[in-house]
Design an enzyme around this catalytic site. Structure first.
Site, mmCIF file in Angstrom:
data_model
loop_
_atom_site.group_PDB
_atom_site.id
_atom_site.type_symbol
_atom_site.label_atom_id
_atom_site.label_comp_id
_atom_site.label_asym_id
_atom_site.label_seq_id
_atom_site.Cartn_x
_atom_site.Cartn_y
_atom_site.Cartn_z
ATOM 1 N N GLU A 232 3.468 9.446 5.611
ATOM 2 C CA GLU A 232 4.178 8.302 6.193
ATOM 3 C C GLU A 232 5.644 8.663 6.370
ATOM 4 O O GLU A 232 6.247 9.269 5.480
ATOM 5 C CB GLU A 232 4.107 7.055 5.298
ATOM 6 C CG GLU A 232 2.777 6.356 5.284
ATOM 7 C CD GLU A 232 2.805 5.055 4.503
ATOM 8 O OE1 GLU A 232 3.844 4.354 4.531
ATOM 9 O OE2 GLU A 232 1.788 4.750 3.859
ATOM 10 N N GLU B 13 0.665 4.987 -2.357
ATOM 11 C CA GLU B 13 1.936 4.738 -3.050
ATOM 12 C C GLU B 13 1.712 4.175 -4.452
ATOM 13 O O GLU B 13 2.235 3.112 -4.809
ATOM 14 C CB GLU B 13 2.811 3.793 -2.216
ATOM 15 C CG GLU B 13 3.244 4.413 -0.904
ATOM 16 C CD GLU B 13 4.244 3.570 -0.120
ATOM 17 O OE1 GLU B 13 4.314 2.360 -0.332
ATOM 18 O OE2 GLU B 13 4.968 4.150 0.713
HETATM 19 C C1 BG6 Z 1 4.787 1.997 2.982
HETATM 20 C C2 BG6 Z 1 3.388 1.457 2.963
HETATM 21 O O1 BG6 Z 1 5.437 1.516 1.853
HETATM 22 O O2 BG6 Z 1 5.650 1.626 3.973
HETATM 23 C C3 BG6 Z 1 2.928 0.829 4.248
HETATM 24 O O3 BG6 Z 1 2.465 2.425 2.540
HETATM 25 C C4 BG6 Z 1 4.074 0.080 4.867
HETATM 26 O O4 BG6 Z 1 1.818 0.022 3.981
HETATM 27 C C5 BG6 Z 1 5.177 1.073 5.184
HETATM 28 O O5 BG6 Z 1 3.736 -0.656 5.992
HETATM 29 C C6 BG6 Z 1 6.357 0.467 5.894
HETATM 30 O O6 BG6 Z 1 6.796 -0.657 5.210
HETATM 31 P P1 BG6 Z 1 7.007 -2.046 5.923
HETATM 32 O O7 BG6 Z 1 7.307 -2.979 4.842
HETATM 33 O O8 BG6 Z 1 8.129 -1.854 6.865
HETATM 34 O O9 BG6 Z 1 5.726 -2.341 6.600
#
Ligand code: BG6
Length: 486
Positions: free
Chosen positions: A378, A181
């Site tokens: 993701e 990211e």
């Molecule tokens: C993304 C990241 O922004 O979202 C992860 O690459 C992160 O590292 C994921 O864990 C989910 O976000 P969060 O804050 O709910 O863990």
């Protein structure tokens, strides 16, 4: 019915600092993530003027120190991924296991050996490793003493790190990404660029300087990878949040376009097209960048031009709405960003607006623009799970979220002709949240018995979504029903 190409990479994604734990074992150095306190105020804290990564255990908890102790449980965890039928597993390498302070010239062999074993464990089950070289972390020394990514010396340190891991694992690992990211620095430069006010500033000029240095480091990584093996695929990784104008007012439409260019496209424009986009000057103006302080050399531009990335990895959780014409204060939370509430969408408990169609739109926007393969690395729903008296966890809300996003992805592939390589939902096993440090914000198919205070047995158990996702993979995404008993 949804269909996906043969060889589609179904799997799951994690990051070293959020699950490994063992933060000081076997020669590992301290990383910036080891100094992030847990709790909902984490991101605000990182932005405060006095935050300088001092670890103060009398004041805060540091959940990343223990993570879910994947370091000691990786065999069990990968066996569970294999049981779900994973074709790939996206994980990151902790820079500090390999170069504890970041500026050494010789790597830590114990750190390399750990990833040898992790990779071999994946290959044992025919799970293709997909590696993020740097996922929201860097050695603490590089942030504190060198000032993070705004310092050009980081290019050399990263090159040394990337060369070490690529050389070691190239024969076993085909898919790589450089920076997780990368564009998130527009909002939170602490995490991906190691910039806070206390180490010389997280102002826009430093952020854009840091971007440039990361772009060059990414190009150098592509060169190293392709020289080792021309078949290696080195991607970028961006946080994509589809943006909608709140209405048809051209002023909001233009603001949406500009917000898309800045947030969703700027980094990929450079990393994929190999040059700074035509709107860069306007962007600098918009962000009040002091161009006289920026150092972007002809040599940098030549590197960027010569070594673009092979594919685009991106995260997608939510969309945003843009409104600059009213003082609409009805803000929503979000994946490192946030925006204006969209009345057509529901949101997660953390305020992230759920929008599967936005994924289809995003896939189209990215593919129309770049015409190179896309990898959804993701996606997922952070939610609180309830363990029933019989131990079962009925996470139908998570299945519903993922099913709708897979359907949207299938439509992009089948109807719109978008080239998608794979899908790795985030946090396939419960892990520590990046934005809040909470354990109770869970994404996994696998439940981990650990609470926000660090109590629990660390026992792993299968949620309902585990069985469902196994069926999705077994049918190559054609069977998405929740009613099937696999
Ligand atoms: C993304 C990241 O922004 O979202 C992860 O690459 C992160 O590292 C994921 O864990 C989910 O976000 P969060 O804050 O709910 O863990």
């Amino acid at each position: 019915m949804s269909t996906f190409p043969d060889g589609f990479l179904w799997g799951g994604a994690t990051a070293a600092n959020q699950l490994e734990g063992a933060y000081d074992r076997d020669g590992k150095g301290l990383s910036i993530d080891d100094a992030y306190p847990g709790g909902k105020k984490r991101l605000n804290l990182l932005k405060s003027p006095d935050f300088d990564w001092t670890i103060d255990e009398s004041k805060y908890d540091y959940p990343n120190h223990e993570g879910i102790d994947h370091y000691d449980h990786y065999k069990e965890d990968i066996a569970l991924f294999a049981e779900m039928g994973f074709k790939c597993y996206r994980f990151s390498i902790a820079w500090t296991r390999i170069f504890p302070n970041g500026d050494e010239t010789e790597p830590n062999e114990k750190g390399l050996a750990f990833y040898d074993s992790l990779i071999d464990e994946c290959l044992k089950y025919d799970i293709e490793p997909v590696i993020t070289i740097s996922h929201y972390e860097m050695p603490l020394k590089l942030a504190k003493e060198y000032g993070g990514w705004k310092n050009r010396k980081l290019i050399d340190f990263f090159e040394c790190f990337a060369k070490t891991v690529l050389t070691r694992y190239a024969s076993k690992v085909k898919y790589w990404m450089t920076f997780n990211e990368i564009n998130s620095a527009f909002h939170f430069p602490a995490m991906s660029q190691g910039l806070v006010q206390a180490n010389g500033g997280d102002d826009s000029t430093n952020i854009f300087q840091a971007f440039n240095n990361q772009f060059v480091a990414s190009s150098k990584t592509v060169k190293i990878g392709h020289e080792l093996d021309p078949d290696l695929k080195i991607g970028c990784m961006i946080l994509y949040a589809t943006a909608y104008s709140i209405d048809a007012n051209p002023v909001n439409q233009l603001a949406t376009l500009q917000s898309q260019q800045a947030f969703n496209f700027f980094c990929a424009d450079v990393q994929v097209r190999g040059q700074y986009p035509t709107y860069t000057k306007r962007l600098y103006k918009q962000y009040h960048v002091d161009e006289s302080r920026l150092e972007i050399t002809d040599d940098d531009l030549a590197w960027i031009k010569k070594y673009p990335v092979d594919y685009i990895g991106f995260s997608y959780y939510m969309s945003n709405a843009v409104d600059v014409t009213s003082d609409n204060s009805d803000k929503t939370g979000g994946n490192m960003l946030g925006g204006v509430k969209n009345p057509f969408l529901e949101a997660s408990e953390w305020g992230w607006q759920i929008d599967p169609i936005g994924l289809r739109i995003g896939l189209n926007e990215l593919y129309d623009r770049y015409q190179i393969p896309l990898f959804v690395v993701e996606n997922g729903l952070g939610a609180k799970d309830k363990v029933e008296a019989d131990g079962s966890i009925n996470d139908d809300y998570r299945i519903d979220y993922l099913r709708k996003h897979i359907e949207a992805m299938a439509a992009a592939v089948n109807e719109d002709g978008v080239d998608v390589m794979g899908y790795t939902p985030w946090g396939c096993i419960d892990l520590v949240s990046a934005s809040t440090g909470e354990m109770s914000k869970r994404y996994g198919f696998i439940y981990v018995d650990l609470d926000d205070e660090g109590h629990g047995t660390l026992a792993r158990s299968r949620k309902k979504s585990f069985v469902w996702y196994r069926g999705v993979i077994a049918s190559n995404g054609t069977e998405l029903s929740t009613n099937i008993n696999y």
